[in-house]
Design a protein around this motif. Structure first.
Motif, PDB file in Angstrom:
ATOM      1  N   ARG A 236       0.818  -1.211   0.000  1.00 42.11           N
ATOM      2  CA  ARG A 236       0.000   0.000   0.000  1.00 42.11           C
ATOM      3  C   ARG A 236       0.853   1.262   0.000  1.00 42.11           C
ATOM      4  NH1 ARG A 236      -5.350  -0.979   0.798  1.00 42.11           N
ATOM      5  NH2 ARG A 236      -5.907  -3.059   1.564  1.00 42.11           N
ATOM      6  N   GLU A 237       2.124   1.110   0.268  1.00 40.58           N
ATOM      7  CA  GLU A 237       3.027   2.262   0.225  1.00 40.58           C
ATOM      8  C   GLU A 237       3.541   2.542  -1.173  1.00 40.58           C
ATOM      9  OE1 GLU A 237       6.117   1.848   3.060  1.00 40.58           O
ATOM     10  OE2 GLU A 237       4.779   1.257   4.704  1.00 40.58           O
ATOM     11  N   ASP A 246      -2.520   4.204  -4.160  1.00 39.09           N
ATOM     12  CA  ASP A 246      -1.640   3.046  -4.030  1.00 39.09           C
ATOM     13  C   ASP A 246      -2.134   1.914  -4.927  1.00 39.09           C
ATOM     14  OD1 ASP A 246      -3.092   0.818  -2.369  1.00 39.09           O
ATOM     15  OD2 ASP A 246      -3.577   2.698  -1.354  1.00 39.09           O
ATOM     16  N   LYS A 287       9.483  -3.244  -1.479  1.00 39.62           N
ATOM     17  CA  LYS A 287       8.590  -3.270  -0.328  1.00 39.62           C
ATOM     18  C   LYS A 287       8.358  -4.682   0.196  1.00 39.62           C
ATOM     19  CE  LYS A 287       7.816   1.112  -0.031  1.00 39.62           C
ATOM     20  NZ  LYS A 287       8.284   1.880   1.162  1.00 39.62           N
TER      21      LYS A 287
END
Length: 321
Positions: A236-237, A246, A287
């Motif tokens: 989601r980042e 996102d 991520k």
């Protein structure tokens, strides 16, 4: 009186155009100012029924400045026309005081009868470049019309409208929250983001129901489920720079498969040749690495998201990145 109006016009330009350097420059090099001066003479002739001469003066002003203002239009005080080439203001248009008009603006009509058929623009309005305002509608006091917008409905005072057709994007000045003048949000994107958020909520609920299957679940499978959820939270980042949302909320992440210390992530884009494919893939890898001890990340960029059923059945033709 005449010289007072001239000084007022010049001061208005200095207050609204930071590029203005000197009074001499404003007097001789600002066609918007010249167009307003021509219009005042033409409007006087029109009011006194010298229609032909009014149109002739207006036509000369149009030839010299590139700005066409019908002599019947009513223009207020301290109006500033900035880079005015291509502006057209119709016969029954009314423009209030302290209005700022940029190039290419059209205040047009929608009727063929000799009635009020052009817009009324109230005091303090800003009309962005290429804005088109059609019909006998009213643009309220202090409103802002975004560049390239087509306005076919009345605009409330203080509102900001953008788009084709124009929709309200900014809040009224009397409300608690006010959007700064330099920001022109996209109302269509706002609605789309809300729909995507609801879709993501439904998908999360469905995923939770699938994971809560009856019967004992092996410890390894339970750990994979926990790891998958943590990876989705981490992704989601990763923001799509073209949309500003996102990639999870956008629905670009279709499947996350965890196997031991490795994970395979299916990401759907408009096409494999999408210029953001490499950028987003690298962000996804960065991520996901380290989450739940993940040491290897494989990102499959899948084509044709509208045909996802076929991809899920055939496992597509993924491009491993």
């Amino acid at each position: 009186m005449v010289f007072d109006h001239l000084r007022e016009d010049i001061r208005a330009i200095f207050s609204k155009d930071p590029a203005a350097r000197s009074t001499l420059e404003v007097i001789f090099c600002y066609p918007g100012l010249h167009a307003l001066w021509f219009h005042r003479r033409a409007h006087w002739l029109w009011v006194h029924k010298f229609n032909f001469w009014a149109r002739l003066v207006s036509h000369i002003g149009r030839f010299l400045t590139g700005i066409e203002i019908h002599p019947g239009a009513v223009i207020g005080r301290r109006v500033v026309i900035d880079h005015g080439m291509g502006i057209v203001i119709g016969e029954t248009a009314e423009v209030g005081d302290d209005v700022l008009i940029y190039m290419g603006v059209v205040l047009g009509g929608t009727a063929l009868e000799n009635v009020k058929r052009h817009p009324t623009v109230e005091d303090g309005v800003i009309l962005g470049s290429g804005a088109i305002v059609l019909g006998p509608i009213r643009v309220g006091k202090g409103a802002k019309v975004g560049a390239g917008s087509v306005v076919v409905r009345s605009v409330p005072p203080g509102a900001t409208v953008v788009g084709v057709p124009a929709r309200i994007a900014g809040l009224d000045q009397g409300m608690e929250t006010e959007i700064p003048g330099e920001i022109m949000p996209d109302p269509v994107l706002r609605v789309a983001s809300r729909l995507l958020e609801r879709q993501d909520q439904f998908e999360e609920r469905l995923r939770a129901m699938e994971q809560a299957q009856p019967g004992p679940v092996p410890a390894a499978a339970r750990q994979e489920i926990v790891c998958e959820n943590q990876i989705r939270d981490a992704l989601r980042e990763v923001i799509d720079p073209e949309v500003g949302l996102d990639i999870v909320d956008l629905g670009l992440i279709k499947e996350v498969r965890v196997k031991g210390t490795g994970v395979e992530i299916d990401m759907v884009l408009t096409c494999k040749a999408c210029p953001l494919a490499d950028h987003l893939s690298e962000q996804v890898k960065r991520k996901a690495l380290g989450v739940c001890g993940i040491e290897q990340v494989t990102v499959n960029v899948l084509d044709e998201p509208w045909n996802w059923k076929q991809f899920s059945q055939e496992h597509g033709n993924p491009k491993s990145v």
